[in-house]
Design a protein around this motif. Structure first.
Motif, PDB file in Angstrom:
ATOM      1  N   HIS A 117       0.934  -0.942  -0.004  1.00  0.00           N
ATOM      2  CA  HIS A 117       0.621   0.437   0.086  1.00  0.00           C
ATOM      3  C   HIS A 117       1.146   1.289   0.349  1.00  0.00           C
ATOM      4  N   GLN A 118       1.032   1.979  -0.842  1.00  0.00           N
ATOM      5  CA  GLN A 118       1.747   3.558  -1.269  1.00  0.00           C
ATOM      6  C   GLN A 118       0.726   4.134  -1.088  1.00  0.00           C
ATOM      7  N   PHE A 119       1.056   5.185  -0.240  1.00  0.00           N
ATOM      8  CA  PHE A 119       0.429   6.627  -0.435  1.00  0.00           C
ATOM      9  C   PHE A 119       1.622   7.707  -0.680  1.00  0.00           C
ATOM     10  N   VAL A 120       1.412   7.753  -1.629  1.00  0.00           N
ATOM     11  CA  VAL A 120       1.970   9.147  -2.684  1.00  0.00           C
ATOM     12  C   VAL A 120       2.054  10.576  -2.036  1.00  0.00           C
TER      13      VAL A 120
ATOM     14  N   THR B 177      14.397  11.988  -5.608  1.00  0.00           N
ATOM     15  CA  THR B 177      14.522  11.136  -4.783  1.00  0.00           C
ATOM     16  C   THR B 177      13.058  10.726  -3.295  1.00  0.00           C
ATOM     17  N   ILE B 178      12.915   9.292  -3.331  1.00  0.00           N
ATOM     18  CA  ILE B 178      11.605   9.726  -2.340  1.00  0.00           C
ATOM     19  C   ILE B 178      12.190   8.478  -1.774  1.00  0.00           C
ATOM     20  N   VAL B 179      11.726   8.654  -0.643  1.00  0.00           N
ATOM     21  CA  VAL B 179      12.568   7.725   0.863  1.00  0.00           C
ATOM     22  C   VAL B 179      10.487   6.915   1.010  1.00  0.00           C
ATOM     23  N   HIS B 180      10.169   5.838   1.522  1.00  0.00           N
ATOM     24  CA  HIS B 180       8.942   5.063   1.753  1.00  0.00           C
ATOM     25  C   HIS B 180       9.718   4.554   2.659  1.00  0.00           C
ATOM     26  N   ASP B 181       8.267   3.804   3.247  1.00  0.00           N
ATOM     27  CA  ASP B 181       7.905   3.323   4.527  1.00  0.00           C
ATOM     28  C   ASP B 181       6.633   2.754   3.917  1.00  0.00           C
ATOM     29  N   TRP B 182       6.333   1.892   3.107  1.00  0.00           N
ATOM     30  CA  TRP B 182       4.940   1.453   2.071  1.00  0.00           C
ATOM     31  C   TRP B 182       4.966   0.257   3.629  1.00  0.00           C
ATOM     32  N   THR B 183       2.840  -0.288   3.173  1.00  0.00           N
ATOM     33  CA  THR B 183       3.218  -1.038   4.042  1.00  0.00           C
ATOM     34  C   THR B 183       2.217  -2.103   3.922  1.00  0.00           C
ATOM     35  N   LEU B 184       2.187  -3.664   4.540  1.00  0.00           N
ATOM     36  CA  LEU B 184       2.447  -4.692   3.395  1.00  0.00           C
ATOM     37  C   LEU B 184       1.054  -5.544   4.333  1.00  0.00           C
ATOM     38  N   THR B 185       0.004  -5.631   3.374  1.00  0.00           N
ATOM     39  CA  THR B 185      -1.398  -6.480   4.973  1.00  0.00           C
ATOM     40  C   THR B 185      -1.064  -7.733   3.614  1.00  0.00           C
TER      41      THR B 185
ATOM     42  N   THR C 265      -6.195  -6.683   0.106  1.00  0.00           N
ATOM     43  CA  THR C 265      -6.038  -5.594  -0.537  1.00  0.00           C
ATOM     44  C   THR C 265      -6.512  -4.431   0.428  1.00  0.00           C
ATOM     45  N   ASN C 266      -6.944  -4.530   1.557  1.00  0.00           N
ATOM     46  CA  ASN C 266      -8.037  -3.233   2.478  1.00  0.00           C
ATOM     47  C   ASN C 266      -6.347  -2.720   3.304  1.00  0.00           C
ATOM     48  N   SER C 267      -6.183  -1.954   2.814  1.00  0.00           N
ATOM     49  CA  SER C 267      -5.034  -0.540   3.606  1.00  0.00           C
ATOM     50  C   SER C 267      -5.058  -0.951   4.799  1.00  0.00           C
ATOM     51  N   LYS C 268      -6.406  -1.064   5.607  1.00  0.00           N
ATOM     52  CA  LYS C 268      -6.553  -0.665   6.731  1.00  0.00           C
ATOM     53  C   LYS C 268      -6.333  -2.119   7.510  1.00  0.00           C
ATOM     54  N   ASP C 269      -6.153  -2.793   7.552  1.00  0.00           N
ATOM     55  CA  ASP C 269      -6.474  -4.795   7.430  1.00  0.00           C
ATOM     56  C   ASP C 269      -4.727  -4.171   8.542  1.00  0.00           C
ATOM     57  N   THR C 270      -4.610  -5.396   9.281  1.00  0.00           N
ATOM     58  CA  THR C 270      -3.531  -6.146   9.599  1.00  0.00           C
ATOM     59  C   THR C 270      -2.052  -5.203   9.257  1.00  0.00           C
ATOM     60  N   VAL C 271      -1.498  -4.540   8.989  1.00  0.00           N
ATOM     61  CA  VAL C 271       0.731  -4.450   8.248  1.00  0.00           C
ATOM     62  C   VAL C 271       1.374  -5.888   9.375  1.00  0.00           C
ATOM     63  N   VAL C 272       1.161  -6.705   8.205  1.00  0.00           N
ATOM     64  CA  VAL C 272       2.269  -7.890   8.143  1.00  0.00           C
ATOM     65  C   VAL C 272       3.778  -7.126   8.161  1.00  0.00           C
ATOM     66  N   ALA C 273       3.873  -6.257   7.441  1.00  0.00           N
ATOM     67  CA  ALA C 273       5.281  -6.238   7.099  1.00  0.00           C
ATOM     68  C   ALA C 273       5.056  -4.849   6.930  1.00  0.00           C
ATOM     69  N   ARG C 274       6.626  -4.268   6.645  1.00  0.00           N
ATOM     70  CA  ARG C 274       6.857  -3.018   5.919  1.00  0.00           C
ATOM     71  C   ARG C 274       7.717  -2.964   5.121  1.00  0.00           C
ATOM     72  N   ALA C 275       7.823  -2.196   3.799  1.00  0.00           N
ATOM     73  CA  ALA C 275       8.671  -2.155   2.492  1.00  0.00           C
ATOM     74  C   ALA C 275       9.352  -0.562   3.013  1.00  0.00           C
ATOM     75  N   GLN C 276      10.322  -0.201   3.130  1.00  0.00           N
ATOM     76  CA  GLN C 276      11.099   0.420   3.811  1.00  0.00           C
ATOM     77  C   GLN C 276      12.614   0.968   2.947  1.00  0.00           C
ATOM     78  N   GLY C 277      12.499   1.596   2.897  1.00  0.00           N
ATOM     79  CA  GLY C 277      13.343   2.310   1.062  1.00  0.00           C
ATOM     80  C   GLY C 277      13.395   3.391   0.353  1.00  0.00           C
ATOM     81  N   VAL C 278      14.495   3.535  -0.504  1.00  0.00           N
ATOM     82  CA  VAL C 278      14.113   4.688  -1.167  1.00  0.00           C
ATOM     83  C   VAL C 278      13.772   4.108  -3.156  1.00  0.00           C
TER      84      VAL C 278
END
Length: 136
Positions: free
Chosen positions: A51-54, A79-87, A90-103
Motif C-alpha cells: 500500500h503506497q500513499f504518495v 528521490t523519494i524515501v518510502h515506508d510502505w505497508t504490506l497486508t 487488499t484493504n490498506s486498513k487491515d493488519t500490517v504484516v510488514a513494511r517495505a522501507q527504502g528509497v
C-alpha cells in the motif's frame, strides 16, 4: 638463482594448502562415515499487498516523502524515501504484516516513470506464518 614472484607463491599455496589441510584432518577408521543429510529447510510463500500513499499536498496518511525534487526533464533524479505497508488483503486498513522501507529514484532521463527502487522488508513481530519442510 631467481626468487619466486608473489604470484607464483600465491598459485603454489592455492595448490598445496588444500592437500596439507586434507592430510591434517584425523580419520578414525572405527567410526563409519555417515551419509550427507539435508537439513530442514524453511519454505516461505508470501501473498502480500503493498500500500503506497504518495507524497503530496492534502495526503495526511502518506507513507513516502520527497527528499529531492529536480528540474530535469521527466523528473530525472527525483528521490523519494518510502515506508510502505504490506497486508494480507487488499484493504490498506487491515493488519500490517510488514513494511517495505527504502528509497526510489526517478532514473529515466528520456522517459517518465522509470524508477529505481531499493528497500528492505521489515516484518512485524509474530505476523509471518512459516511452515517447516524436511526432505530426506
Amino acid at each position: 638463482m631467481t626468487m619466486a614472484s608473489p604470484f607464483g607463491v600465491f598459485v603454489c599455496l592455492l595448490i598445496v594448502l588444500p592437500q596439507i589441510q586434507a592430510a591434517s584432518i584425523p580419520y578414525n577408521g572405527t567410526v563409519p562415515l555417515q551419509g550427507c543429510q539435508i537439513p530442514c529447510m524453511t519454505e516461505v510463500n508470501l501473498h502480500l499487498f503493498l500500500h503506497q500513499f504518495v507524497d503530496g499536498p492534502n495526503q495526511p496518511n502518506r507513507n513516502e516523502e520527497t527528499l529531492l525534487q529536480t528540474s530535469f526533464p521527466f523528473g530525472f533524479g527525483t528521490t523519494i524515501v518510502h515506508d510502505w505497508t504490506l497486508t494480507e488483503t487488499t484493504n490498506s486498513k487491515d493488519t500490517v504484516v510488514a513494511r517495505a522501507q527504502g528509497v526510489h529514484v526517478q532514473a529515466g532521463l528520456t522517459k517518465d516513470n522509470r524508477w529505481y527502487m531499493t528497500h528492505n522488508i521489515e516484518f512485524e513481530q509474530g505476523s509471518l506464518h512459516m511452515k517447516q519442510v524436511c526432505r530426506v
